[in-house]
Write a protein that holds these residues in place. Structure first.
Motif, short mmCIF file in Angstrom:
data_model
loop_
_atom_site.label_atom_id
_atom_site.label_comp_id
_atom_site.label_asym_id
_atom_site.label_seq_id
_atom_site.Cartn_x
_atom_site.Cartn_y
_atom_site.Cartn_z
N LEU A 93 42.02 39.33 47.57
CA LEU A 93 43.32 39.95 47.88
C LEU A 93 43.15 41.16 48.77
O LEU A 93 43.92 41.38 49.71
N ILE A 94 42.12 41.95 48.48
CA ILE A 94 41.88 43.12 49.32
C ILE A 94 41.63 42.67 50.76
O ILE A 94 42.15 43.25 51.71
N LEU B 392 40.40 47.72 32.33
CA LEU B 392 41.56 47.36 33.14
C LEU B 392 41.96 48.42 34.16
O LEU B 392 42.60 48.12 35.15
N PHE B 393 41.55 49.68 33.89
CA PHE B 393 42.01 50.71 34.82
C PHE B 393 41.40 50.51 36.19
O PHE B 393 41.95 50.95 37.18
N VAL B 394 40.26 49.80 36.27
CA VAL B 394 39.64 49.59 37.58
C VAL B 394 40.55 48.75 38.49
O VAL B 394 40.94 49.21 39.57
N VAL B 398 42.58 49.83 41.81
CA VAL B 398 42.40 49.10 43.07
C VAL B 398 43.76 48.72 43.65
O VAL B 398 44.04 48.98 44.82
N PHE B 399 44.60 48.15 42.79
CA PHE B 399 45.91 47.73 43.30
C PHE B 399 46.74 48.94 43.72
O PHE B 399 47.45 48.90 44.72
N ALA B 400 46.62 50.02 42.96
CA ALA B 400 47.36 51.23 43.33
C ALA B 400 46.93 51.68 44.73
O ALA B 400 47.76 51.97 45.59
#
Lengths: 335, 422
Positions: A93-94, B392-394, B398-400
């Motif tokens: 996705l990145i 999950l914070f990773v 990343v998405f943020a």
């Protein structure tokens, strides 16, 4: 028996095929953009940009169609893939995001071409590799194994890393990259407006054909040990393999003899045959060797509605696509 | 995920409304032959292209994220919400194709075909919004499913699409897109008109008028749509209404609270202005109607009160402000005056430039946070839907980062587009 689930799986196959032939080639274009060399370097880049720009978004949507139809029709499989292949899918996705952003910035942003050229190139390389890797790890049965580990709470590495870092998935990733580069070069020989550019991309097409051969050979050798089902399927389905080989030989021979339109069709056929070779080899499994198409399928009512929706969508979509390609890819060579 | 959607909603809004502006401008150009309109159409087409490209990318991320972050939700709900998503996919595809034709086909297709292509882009954008909002409406008020032991025993995706929130939410969202984008565009050009007296006035004048043409009807309709939405929430999601209004106790003739900060311990909203019987009147058209308070529900089903209440106030306030300014602009139009000659109106518009988008975000908080702790209203809790992957914070980070990056790109590109014209 062929029923609705199999038909919809077939539709997903067709959409994936379309994505490989269109979006895949756009990634290949990104590779050649980075590798542009010689006196015609800038003109090569211009040609790549011109031939991709009007259509890349539509091409890209094929991937969205694949994902959406997949999670509608086979939610259990989607859930497993989303869990086990979380990391490579996120990285992919990145890549997709970087590439889209690079497109936007190049066309509309302030001038900063070189840096974004790099982002474009990196994205064009990692995305196909990861796409291939994901396919490879599904085919090898590693995803199914890891999904078992989730249930018995295996270690992080076993569940989230191991399935996609084995040699076989990586080889498939390299194969995907080589194939897309090969496709792009072959298409660009048709899109090129003058002989010099055509020659440039002819050489690139032939070079990447060699890379395809090496990667395909490596993947096949590894398939014997790592992906038994694929090995049985692909090697067993001699007909498909023979047809793939014939398409490959035709594509190379046609490029060699400068019959570019023939080469384009043959290259597209070659990529499609490889894809379908894989899909047929793992039939009737979505995630071999545990989850079949039937097991993963959504309730019949959903599948029926989806089929109606897909048919209706196709009625609108196919003429529109034809219209777009007629406008932009009518192919004119000025000598 | 919420963050992704929060960004995507803005991209999508502009992506829905911008094509309409671009087609309006092209249509005016073909009618009047005024080259400024052509210039505007091309400029807005570029804006559309930026937003569409980024919207396409962020949409892809979202469709994957569903599986990456919410595998259990997708396994359960995929067969239900997949149908509208699939339809959305087709609408999006159509949009992509015809946007390509529009952007690169100025001299390749006939003028009529070109305008029609633009129109198709505008319509398929709206259709995409329709299908996506249907999914959200279903998550708020799920219908068409029967639940047995945590699984759906029988599903009817068509009935799910006709759930009681669909109509209100879709109308509200579409109007929001046209208001927000129209106000933002009008605001940018109004700002230029206020500051600079000479350069290129006519261009900005035309742009302002077209943007207002789109924004005014939508802004005036939006409060009506907001009212019917609130009444639907009152009927189908009483706990959400209670949270919106910080209504703790169940009472007859409940007051309407403006502003304030909910205080959970004191069971009241501090510093709020109360209009007696207002809430009962608005929500049920009866000043003595009973409004269910939060205390009527188990505490573990309360949404986070402060964000929901405050977001709702922000949305309503900004919506009202935009409607008033649009009514003002409309009265100027009706009297046959030139809006560009009203410095105070221009200043008000310039001030409201980001208002629509802020209101949209607030509205998003209202509908999403207001539904918590559920991901599917009353059926599945958000905590049960999240992926079992550790750390999950990773991916969240990343998405943020991805989205902050995308937003920056949009901002820079749009800014350089605006600068070209000023």
């Amino acid at each position: 028996m062929i029923g609705l689930p199999e038909l919809i799986a077939g539709v997903i196959g067709v959409a994936l095929n379309a994505y490989a032939l269109t979006g895949g080639a756009d990634f290949g274009g990104g590779v050649w953009d980075r590798l542009a060399t010689g006196v015609r370097r800038e003109r090569q880049r211009e040609l790549i940009a011109e031939s991709i720009a009007p259509i890349w978004e539509a091409n890209h949507v094929w991937l969205i169609v694949v994902v959406v139809v997949f999670f509608t029709a086979f939610p259990a499989a989607f859930s497993t893939l989303g869990t086990v292949l979380h990391i490579p899918l996120t990285l992919m996705l990145i890549g997709i995001v970087l590439r889209g952003s690079a497109f936007v910035f190049r066309s509309y942003g302030p001038h900063g071409r070189s840096r974004w050229g790099l982002a474009f190139a990196v994205a064009s390389v990692i995305t196909p590799v990861l796409l291939g890797t994901v396919i490879g790890s599904i085919a090898s049965g590693a995803v199914a194994t890891a999904a078992e580990h989730v249930r018995i709470s295996g270690s992080f590495g076993e569940v989230f890393i191991k399935p996609w870092t084995a040699p076989f998935p990586v080889a498939v990733g390299a194969l995907a990259l080589a194939l897309f580069a090969f496709l792009a070069a072959t298409y660009l020989t048709v899109d090129a407006r003058d002989k010099d550019l055509q020659e440039d991309f002819r050489v690139r097409a032939l070079g990447s054909a060699a890379a395809v051969f090496v990667c395909a050979a490596a993947a096949l050798v590894l398939a014997r040990s790592a992906a038994p089902r694929v090995a049985i399927g692909v090697v067993g389905a001699l007909l498909i393999q023979a047809a793939t080989a014939a398409a490959a030989v035709t594509a190379i021979a046609a490029s060699w003899r400068r019959r570019y339109r023939v080469a384009r069709i043959a290259a597209a056929a070659q990529v499609s045959l490889i894809l379908w070779g894989w899909l047929l080899a793992q039939y009737p499994y979505v995630i071999p060797p545990s989850l079949t198409i039937r097991d993963a399928a959504a309730p019949a009512v959903t599948l029926r509605l989806l089929a109606v929706g897909l048919a209706g969508g196709a009625v609108i979509l196919l003429p529109s696509l034809g219209y777009m390609l007629r406008i932009f890819k009518s192919g004119k060579v000025e000598k | 995920m919420a963050l992704s959607l929060g960004f995507h909603i803005i991209f999508a809004e502009i992506g829905i409304a911008m094509p309409l502006l671009m087609v309006l401008a092209e249509w005016r150009w073909r009618r009047t032959g005024d080259a400024i309109y052509l210039q505007l159409a091309r400029r807005w087409a570029k804006g559309t292209a930026i937003l569409f490209a980024v919207g396409a990318v962020s949409g892809t991320v979202l469709s994957f994220e569903l599986g990456l972050l919410w595998p259990s939700f997708m396994e359960l709900a995929g067969p239900v919400i997949g149908i509208p998503f699939a339809l959305e996919g087709f609408a999006f595809f159509t949009e992509a194709i015809f946007l390509g034709v529009y952007l690169y086909g100025w001299d390749r297709v006939s003028p009529r075909a070109h305008t029609v292509a633009g129109l198709i882009v505008a319509m398929s954008g709206a259709a995409s919004a329709l299908f996506v909002v249907i999914v959200n409406a279903w998550m708020n008020t799920p219908t068409g499913v029967t639940v047995e032991g945590g699984r759906f025993a029988a599903i009817d995706p068509l009935a799910a699409m006709r759930n009681p929130s669909t109509f209100q939410q879709v109308v509200h969202m579409l109007l929001a897109a046209y208001v927000s984008t129209g106000i933002a565009v009008a605001g940018i050009h109004a700002a230029v008109l206020v500051r600079r007296r000479r350069s290129n006035r006519l261009f900005h004048h035309h742009a302002l008028v077209l943007a207002l043409t789109m924004a005014i009807p939508a802004a005036l309709l939006q409060p009506i749509s907001g009212d019917t939405s609130a009444r639907a929430v009152a009927r189908w999601q009483p706990i959400k209404l209670a949270a919106l209004e910080s209504q703790f106790a169940t009472e007859r003739g409940a007051p309407l609270r403006l502003g304030g900060i909910p205080d959970e311990d004191a069971r009241t909203a501090r510093y709020a202005v109360e209009i007696p019987r207002g809430l009962s009147l608005l929500a049920f058209r009866d000043p003595d109607a009973e409004v269910k308070g939060l205390t009527a529900f188990p505490h573990d089903q309360w949404p986070p009160l402060a964000p929901v209440h405050i977001a709702f106030q922000v949305m309503v306030m900004l919506g009202t402000a935009m409607a008033l300014v649009c009514a003002w602009a409309a009265s100027v139009f009706v009297r046959g005056r030139d809006v560009a000659q009203h410095p105070r109106l221009l200043a008000a518009l310039a001030l409201l430039t980001p208002a629509g988008f802020i209101a949209t975000e607030a509205g998003w908080v209202v509908t999403e946070v207001g539904r918590q702790p559920w991901i599917i209203g009353g059926i599945m809790r958000t905590a049960d839907a999240v992926t079992p992957m550790p750390g999950l914070f990773v991916p969240m980070m990343v998405f943020a980062l991805i989205y902050v990056g995308l937003a920056t790109i949009v901002a820079i590109s749009i800014a350089s587009l605006v600068r070209e014209t000023t």
